[in-house]
Scaffold this motif. Structure first.
Motif, PDB file in Angstrom:
ATOM      1  N   SER A 143       0.850  -1.184   0.000  1.00  0.00           N
ATOM      2  CA  SER A 143       0.000   0.000   0.000  1.00  0.00           C
ATOM      3  C   SER A 143       0.886   1.234   0.000  1.00  0.00           C
ATOM      4  CB  SER A 143      -0.941   0.000   1.209  1.00  0.00           C
ATOM      5  OG  SER A 143      -0.203  -0.009   2.414  1.00  0.00           O
ATOM      6  N   GLY A 144       0.264   2.364  -0.260  1.00  0.00           N
ATOM      7  CA  GLY A 144       1.024   3.608  -0.364  1.00  0.00           C
ATOM      8  C   GLY A 144       1.318   3.919  -1.816  1.00  0.00           C
ATOM      9  N   ARG A 145       2.542   4.309  -2.113  1.00  0.00           N
ATOM     10  CA  ARG A 145       2.930   4.673  -3.475  1.00  0.00           C
ATOM     11  C   ARG A 145       3.278   3.406  -4.271  1.00  0.00           C
ATOM     12  NH1 ARG A 145       3.994  10.141  -4.171  1.00  0.00           N
ATOM     13  NH2 ARG A 145       3.977  11.377  -2.246  1.00  0.00           N
ATOM     14  N   ILE A 146       2.273   2.687  -4.704  1.00  0.00           N
ATOM     15  CA  ILE A 146       2.483   1.366  -5.298  1.00  0.00           C
ATOM     16  C   ILE A 146       2.659   1.396  -6.808  1.00  0.00           C
ATOM     17  CG2 ILE A 146       1.262   0.220  -3.417  1.00  0.00           C
ATOM     18  CD1 ILE A 146      -1.127  -0.060  -5.318  1.00  0.00           C
ATOM     19  N   LEU A 147       2.300   2.481  -7.452  1.00  0.00           N
ATOM     20  CA  LEU A 147       2.293   2.470  -8.915  1.00  0.00           C
ATOM     21  C   LEU A 147       3.689   2.435  -9.511  1.00  0.00           C
ATOM     22  CD1 LEU A 147      -0.655   4.877  -9.766  1.00  0.00           C
ATOM     23  CD2 LEU A 147      -0.622   2.379  -9.693  1.00  0.00           C
ATOM     24  N   SER A 148       4.699   2.816  -8.754  1.00  0.00           N
ATOM     25  CA  SER A 148       6.065   2.829  -9.279  1.00  0.00           C
ATOM     26  C   SER A 148       6.917   1.704  -8.700  1.00  0.00           C
ATOM     27  CB  SER A 148       6.715   4.179  -8.981  1.00  0.00           C
ATOM     28  OG  SER A 148       6.013   5.210  -9.607  1.00  0.00           O
ATOM     29  N   ILE A 149       6.271   0.681  -8.149  1.00  0.00           N
ATOM     30  CA  ILE A 149       7.033  -0.453  -7.620  1.00  0.00           C
ATOM     31  C   ILE A 149       7.687  -1.191  -8.781  1.00  0.00           C
ATOM     32  CG2 ILE A 149       6.866  -2.708  -6.522  1.00  0.00           C
ATOM     33  CD1 ILE A 149       4.746  -1.545  -4.682  1.00  0.00           C
ATOM     34  N   ASN A 150       8.998  -1.360  -8.716  1.00  0.00           N
ATOM     35  CA  ASN A 150       9.753  -1.985  -9.794  1.00  0.00           C
ATOM     36  C   ASN A 150       9.785  -3.507  -9.670  1.00  0.00           C
ATOM     37  OD1 ASN A 150      11.689   0.646  -8.828  1.00  0.00           O
ATOM     38  ND2 ASN A 150      10.771   0.657 -10.859  1.00  0.00           N
ATOM     39  N   ALA A 151       9.781  -3.984  -8.432  1.00  0.00           N
ATOM     40  CA  ALA A 151       9.876  -5.431  -8.208  1.00  0.00           C
ATOM     41  C   ALA A 151       9.347  -5.753  -6.828  1.00  0.00           C
ATOM     42  CB  ALA A 151      11.323  -5.911  -8.323  1.00  0.00           C
ATOM     43  N   MET A 152       8.893  -6.991  -6.681  1.00  0.00           N
ATOM     44  CA  MET A 152       8.514  -7.493  -5.359  1.00  0.00           C
ATOM     45  C   MET A 152       9.139  -8.874  -5.199  1.00  0.00           C
ATOM     46  SD  MET A 152       4.647  -6.132  -4.754  1.00  0.00           S
ATOM     47  CE  MET A 152       4.741  -6.430  -2.980  1.00  0.00           C
ATOM     48  N   GLY A 153       9.466  -9.178  -3.968  1.00  0.00           N
ATOM     49  CA  GLY A 153      10.146 -10.437  -3.758  1.00  0.00           C
ATOM     50  C   GLY A 153       9.815 -11.063  -2.426  1.00  0.00           C
ATOM     51  N   TRP A 154      10.146 -12.338  -2.326  1.00  0.00           N
ATOM     52  CA  TRP A 154      10.017 -13.078  -1.076  1.00  0.00           C
ATOM     53  C   TRP A 154      11.407 -13.540  -0.646  1.00  0.00           C
ATOM     54  CZ3 TRP A 154       5.767 -13.518   1.866  1.00  0.00           C
ATOM     55  CH2 TRP A 154       4.523 -13.211   1.278  1.00  0.00           C
ATOM     56  N   TYR A 155      11.701 -13.313   0.605  1.00  0.00           N
ATOM     57  CA  TYR A 155      12.949 -13.749   1.209  1.00  0.00           C
ATOM     58  C   TYR A 155      12.597 -14.567   2.448  1.00  0.00           C
ATOM     59  CZ  TYR A 155      15.508 -10.430  -1.706  1.00  0.00           C
ATOM     60  OH  TYR A 155      16.051  -9.764  -2.772  1.00  0.00           O
ATOM     61  N   ARG A 156      13.560 -15.317   2.944  1.00  0.00           N
ATOM     62  CA  ARG A 156      13.319 -16.066   4.167  1.00  0.00           C
ATOM     63  C   ARG A 156      14.568 -16.078   5.038  1.00  0.00           C
ATOM     64  NH1 ARG A 156      12.699 -22.177   1.604  1.00  0.00           N
ATOM     65  NH2 ARG A 156      14.904 -22.503   1.064  1.00  0.00           N
ATOM     66  N   GLN A 157      14.328 -16.236   6.330  1.00  0.00           N
ATOM     67  CA  GLN A 157      15.430 -16.298   7.271  1.00  0.00           C
ATOM     68  C   GLN A 157      15.143 -17.382   8.291  1.00  0.00           C
ATOM     69  OE1 GLN A 157      16.463 -12.576   9.150  1.00  0.00           O
ATOM     70  NE2 GLN A 157      18.509 -13.320   9.633  1.00  0.00           N
ATOM     71  N   ALA A 158      15.983 -18.392   8.277  1.00  0.00           N
ATOM     72  CA  ALA A 158      15.875 -19.473   9.244  1.00  0.00           C
ATOM     73  C   ALA A 158      16.730 -19.136  10.467  1.00  0.00           C
ATOM     74  CB  ALA A 158      16.339 -20.784   8.619  1.00  0.00           C
ATOM     75  N   PRO A 159      16.448 -19.724  11.611  1.00  0.00           N
ATOM     76  CA  PRO A 159      17.230 -19.436  12.823  1.00  0.00           C
ATOM     77  C   PRO A 159      18.717 -19.684  12.595  1.00  0.00           C
ATOM     78  CG  PRO A 159      15.269 -20.672  13.392  1.00  0.00           C
ATOM     79  CD  PRO A 159      15.332 -20.646  11.885  1.00  0.00           C
ATOM     80  N   GLY A 160      19.524 -18.695  12.959  1.00  0.00           N
ATOM     81  CA  GLY A 160      20.967 -18.820  12.835  1.00  0.00           C
ATOM     82  C   GLY A 160      21.508 -18.646  11.438  1.00  0.00           C
TER      83      GLY A 160
END
Length: 114
Positions: A25-42
């Protein structure tokens, strides 16, 4: 400014599926990319999948053939996760890239356990 909120995490057995959602949400019209990242413990945060404005996608080798990233409009991005493995357990974060700035969500926990 862009705000990003993830949802859809949970507990699933090995071999199961989950679908994560990310709403920007917000200024979404100029979003160049979206991604998913993950972080496991340690471990360090790592790229899972990303999609750019043209629709091109990129995946980590560890999830190719099992996960699918999609985007249905300027603000909604999804991560379909199939054939989940124990090692997929992590906090999953969505981000949005706009004009060189990266905006992160708070993350959603995915736990794969029997």
């Amino acid at each position: 400014q862009v705000q990003v909120v993830e949802s859809g995490g949970g507990l699933v057995q090995p071999g199961g599926s989950l679908r994560l959602s990310c709403v920007a949400s917000g200024r979404i019209l100029s979003i160049n990319a979206m991604g998913w990242y993950r972080q496991a413990p340690g471990k360090e945060r790592e790229l899972v999948a990303r999609i750019i404005s043209s629709g091109a996608t990129d995946y980590a080798d560890s999830v190719k053939g099992r996960f699918t990233i999609s985007r249905d409009n300027a603000k909604n991005t999804y991560l379909q996760m199939n054939s989940l493995k124990l090692e997929d357990t992590a906090v999953y974060y969505c981000n949005a890239v706009r004009n060189g700035f990266v905006y992160w969500g708070q993350g959603t926990q995915v736990t794969v356990s029997s």
